[in-house]
Design a protein around this motif. Sequence first.
Motif, PDB file in Angstrom:
ATOM      1  N   VAL A 152      11.228   1.636 -35.914  1.00 33.52           N
ATOM      2  CA  VAL A 152      10.668   1.032 -37.128  1.00 33.52           C
ATOM      3  C   VAL A 152       9.255   0.525 -36.879  1.00 33.52           C
ATOM      4  O   VAL A 152       8.329   0.780 -37.653  1.00 33.52           O
ATOM      5  CB  VAL A 152      11.579  -0.115 -37.618  1.00 33.52           C
ATOM      6  CG1 VAL A 152      10.956  -0.805 -38.838  1.00 33.52           C
ATOM      7  CG2 VAL A 152      12.950   0.425 -37.972  1.00 33.52           C
ATOM      8  N   GLN A 153       9.090  -0.210 -35.785  1.00 34.51           N
ATOM      9  CA  GLN A 153       7.785  -0.751 -35.412  1.00 34.51           C
ATOM     10  C   GLN A 153       7.640  -0.627 -33.906  1.00 34.51           C
ATOM     11  O   GLN A 153       8.262  -1.373 -33.158  1.00 34.51           O
ATOM     12  CB  GLN A 153       7.653  -2.213 -35.840  1.00 34.51           C
ATOM     13  CG  GLN A 153       6.283  -2.815 -35.537  1.00 34.51           C
ATOM     14  CD  GLN A 153       6.174  -4.230 -36.067  1.00 34.51           C
ATOM     15  OE1 GLN A 153       7.057  -4.704 -36.769  1.00 34.51           O
ATOM     16  NE2 GLN A 153       5.089  -4.906 -35.737  1.00 34.51           N
ATOM     17  N   PRO A 154       6.826   0.308 -33.426  1.00 29.97           N
ATOM     18  CA  PRO A 154       6.709   0.568 -31.984  1.00 29.97           C
ATOM     19  C   PRO A 154       6.399  -0.703 -31.197  1.00 29.97           C
ATOM     20  O   PRO A 154       5.548  -1.508 -31.580  1.00 29.97           O
ATOM     21  CB  PRO A 154       5.558   1.569 -31.905  1.00 29.97           C
ATOM     22  CG  PRO A 154       5.553   2.247 -33.232  1.00 29.97           C
ATOM     23  CD  PRO A 154       5.978   1.212 -34.220  1.00 29.97           C
ATOM     24  N   GLU A 155       7.157  -0.859 -30.098  1.00 33.51           N
ATOM     25  CA  GLU A 155       6.980  -2.008 -29.213  1.00 33.51           C
ATOM     26  C   GLU A 155       6.013  -1.637 -28.105  1.00 33.51           C
ATOM     27  O   GLU A 155       6.224  -0.658 -27.383  1.00 33.51           O
ATOM     28  CB  GLU A 155       8.332  -2.417 -28.632  1.00 33.51           C
ATOM     29  CG  GLU A 155       8.272  -3.572 -27.648  1.00 33.51           C
ATOM     30  CD  GLU A 155       9.627  -3.861 -27.035  1.00 33.51           C
ATOM     31  OE1 GLU A 155       9.666  -4.447 -25.927  1.00 33.51           O
ATOM     32  OE2 GLU A 155      10.645  -3.482 -27.642  1.00 33.51           O
ATOM     33  N   GLU A 156       4.986  -2.405 -27.971  1.00 31.07           N
ATOM     34  CA  GLU A 156       3.953  -2.097 -26.985  1.00 31.07           C
ATOM     35  C   GLU A 156       4.515  -2.209 -25.574  1.00 31.07           C
ATOM     36  O   GLU A 156       5.176  -3.191 -25.219  1.00 31.07           O
ATOM     37  CB  GLU A 156       2.782  -3.070 -27.158  1.00 31.07           C
ATOM     38  CG  GLU A 156       1.600  -2.747 -26.236  1.00 31.07           C
ATOM     39  CD  GLU A 156       0.422  -3.680 -26.469  1.00 31.07           C
ATOM     40  OE1 GLU A 156      -0.552  -3.603 -25.709  1.00 31.07           O
ATOM     41  OE2 GLU A 156       0.485  -4.479 -27.426  1.00 31.07           O
ATOM     42  N   GLY A 157       4.277  -1.176 -24.769  1.00 33.95           N
ATOM     43  CA  GLY A 157       4.725  -1.175 -23.390  1.00 33.95           C
ATOM     44  C   GLY A 157       6.178  -0.809 -23.185  1.00 33.95           C
ATOM     45  O   GLY A 157       6.682  -0.901 -22.062  1.00 33.95           O
ATOM     46  N   PHE A 158       6.859  -0.393 -24.249  1.00 32.42           N
ATOM     47  CA  PHE A 158       8.287  -0.044 -24.132  1.00 32.42           C
ATOM     48  C   PHE A 158       8.423   1.411 -23.708  1.00 32.42           C
ATOM     49  O   PHE A 158       8.085   2.332 -24.464  1.00 32.42           O
ATOM     50  CB  PHE A 158       8.979  -0.289 -25.468  1.00 32.42           C
ATOM     51  CG  PHE A 158      10.457   0.055 -25.459  1.00 32.42           C
ATOM     52  CD1 PHE A 158      11.246  -0.211 -24.352  1.00 32.42           C
ATOM     53  CD2 PHE A 158      11.051   0.633 -26.577  1.00 32.42           C
ATOM     54  CE1 PHE A 158      12.591   0.094 -24.348  1.00 32.42           C
ATOM     55  CE2 PHE A 158      12.396   0.950 -26.585  1.00 32.42           C
ATOM     56  CZ  PHE A 158      13.167   0.673 -25.464  1.00 32.42           C
TER      57      PHE A 158
END
Length: 835
Positions: free
Chosen positions: A35-41
């Motif tokens: 839904v909303q990309p998580e930075e560094g995931f």
Amino acid sequence: MRGRPGVYNVIYAYTDERVALAACELAVRLVNHLVQPEEGFDVDAALEEFQLRAQRSSFGPSTAAIIEEAVSRDIPFTRLNEHSLVQLGQGVHAQRIRATMTSRTSALAVDIAGDKNLTARILGSAGLPVPKAETVRSADGAVSAARRVGFPVVLKPLDGNHGRGVCLDLRSDEQVREAFGIAEAQSRRGIVQVESFITGKDYRCLIIGGRMAAIAERVPAHVIGDGEHSVRELVDLTNADPRRGVGHEKVLTRITVDDAAIELVREQGFELDDVPPRDTMVKLVMTGNMSTGGISVDRTFDAHPDNVEIAEEAAQLIGLDVAGIDFICPDITVPVRETGGAICEVNAAPGFRMHTHPTVGEPQFIAKPVVDLLFPPGSPSRVPIVAVTGTNGKTTTSRMLAHIMKGLGRKVGMTSTDGIVIDERLVIKADASGPRSAKMVLQNPRVDLAVMEVARGGILREGLGYDRNDVAVVTNVQPDHLGMRGIDTVEQLARVKSVVVEAVPRDGYAVLNADDPLVREMRRRCSGTVVWFSLEPPGSETREFIEERLRRGARAVVLDPTDRGEMIVLRQGRRAMPLAWTHLLPSTFGGAARMNVANALAAAGAAFALDAPLHDIRQGLRTFNTSYYQSPGRLNRLDVNNIEVFVDYCHNPPGMERLGEFVEGYVKHKQGSTTHRISRIGMVGAAGDRRDEDIRELGYVAAKFFDVLVLREDDNLRRRPPGEAAALLDEGAQKAMAEGARCRTTEIVLDEPTATRHAIVRANAGDLVVLCVDKHARVLSQLEGYTHQAAAGSRADEEQAGDPDLDASDLVLHDVQATSMDDPEVRAAVEPRDG
């Protein structure tokens, strides 16, 4: 969905709770990342980390094989620790395993098998082929022993396992000295065994219950040259096999290249970066253990009968029920006495994966004889489980049923809101109506019957704690605990409580209250037989509903009115079996406690479903009373200085209706034998996590039955500020009083011990005091103290006992209480003085 848009309950099955929670967290994280990309995931890294965690937490191949066989036989299992300790079965039928060590494995036999020198001496004294051996504690001693035994020799730790520290084919003093340090490092006691080197292949014979179950040839970790790749590259290609993992997490173990492996490769004329010729075998380990990267070849049906007999006799000599006998011989198909082979080790808790997942050959189903050993065909593995749920009455019903079954000689394990009781002994004092308490009961080796009080919260939080119950009892479903955990309506609450009915198997029973429409509907969720119970008289709609089902062979527990009183009758089809007069049951107080009449019907129905004899059910109900020793906190009657006191756990409006009806009937009966006007003083409290309207209704209902209400609060306010719950109770009581209810005055005394003292002081001799308590043990102790003080000639309190009937002072106090409780001086005037 829990009733709010976008909020859902996700239900999924699992074996290990920690892995399940980790999977849930990762799944939520992945969805949110979409839904909303998580930075560094890093999705791939997170998934690999989860898989490694799951593999480490999962059962090893040996344990998994036994559990799979047990499950196929409907034997329940419970994991007892983070590793391989598992309970199979329940209660008195329970057996335990740890990997392939079982409850029947002798500790003495394990100690003997762990001492390789002692094992060799015992087997040798029986005439079985074993190598010559000596034990040493120093390198010099190892050299001397090697010379006496004769080169080549083997050095191994005396108490080692998994082939660690074993050095083979040593042909010189220097090799022996070097090998001693390796073997000593793997010995817990620092003792090393020197034994003659037997030439041949490595075979593992698995003996279960004295009989040969499987034989595997173990091939040491190695690579086969292809003329293109180096030894190092060949090891990497071999470890890339998805069947290989770390330790015992998979059916094969990854090959580890250490200093010993490098030296062994060098002895074969290669370095790690050399490319061996095609089809050349390069050994990386001398021993054939699976834990060091070896492979297995199934030889179960190839062994010579003489070799099988030797292996079986070795296991019996050591005393192991499950044993791994290690043979070294040129060929297992030829008697070892002719080829010079020998037994080099006897292993307790042998691994199964070389037999269940051989690299070459057919897998052997060796878990079957292990489970046969623990649970011979036809033997039970489960104890009967009775689950009791409902809004009110479930604790008393559970206690009644446990009392009935105790009379039959059963060792009953019971969970309730008061704690865990094993064979009438309270072993844990806590709210134990959840799944974890149920598991504790089923793990107790004394329990042969489990009676579980099942609460709504435990079901929503973790389920039942077991896979099925033989009998489910549902007393009633009333509006309580609404607005919590997504349960906002009584219909939703009924669906939650119906889980125990859904857990009834086809040969089980559900004991349902036919008077409650929501409980009656649960019959549609039951796979087994329904036993109905009802307080309604013949001719009522409910009784007609029951009669219709009785004509088709159903079971029921009903009340039949007679000239002598109400008779509890067990019905099965056309049969009618009189059980007991309600007014003769001590728990009903002459039939006035209708809630306990209903509880007696439910308990009788459950005992009937458990095939308890009729006279034992009757005797159980006749001898069960509501004394503190049999039913703590549930309608306990005490005489406190000629004041009749009842202590009960009532805490919701439906329960208060039943309690009030009891008070009405009890006082009416008692009033006929006295000219004194019996006043009624009630102490009431509400749990802080209930809805405001529910707390107000509790006060409203209580005001209909008592002359004076003392309003208190629980020790645990459940996130409400002090005084708020009591104020809501007072609002409800005020409303009822404005409508002409019986109550004439209310007094707020927040602390339970102080409120108890205040209620007692407000009563005259001959009056009735009903205490709805939070901590019943504390209140009962307090009341007993008052009685002892009076017996010693002192007063229980220095306050004068006043008439609780309406007078001017009561009106003033009530008005002040209702309008000015925030004033400290007013509160001090209203709350009772210390003695």
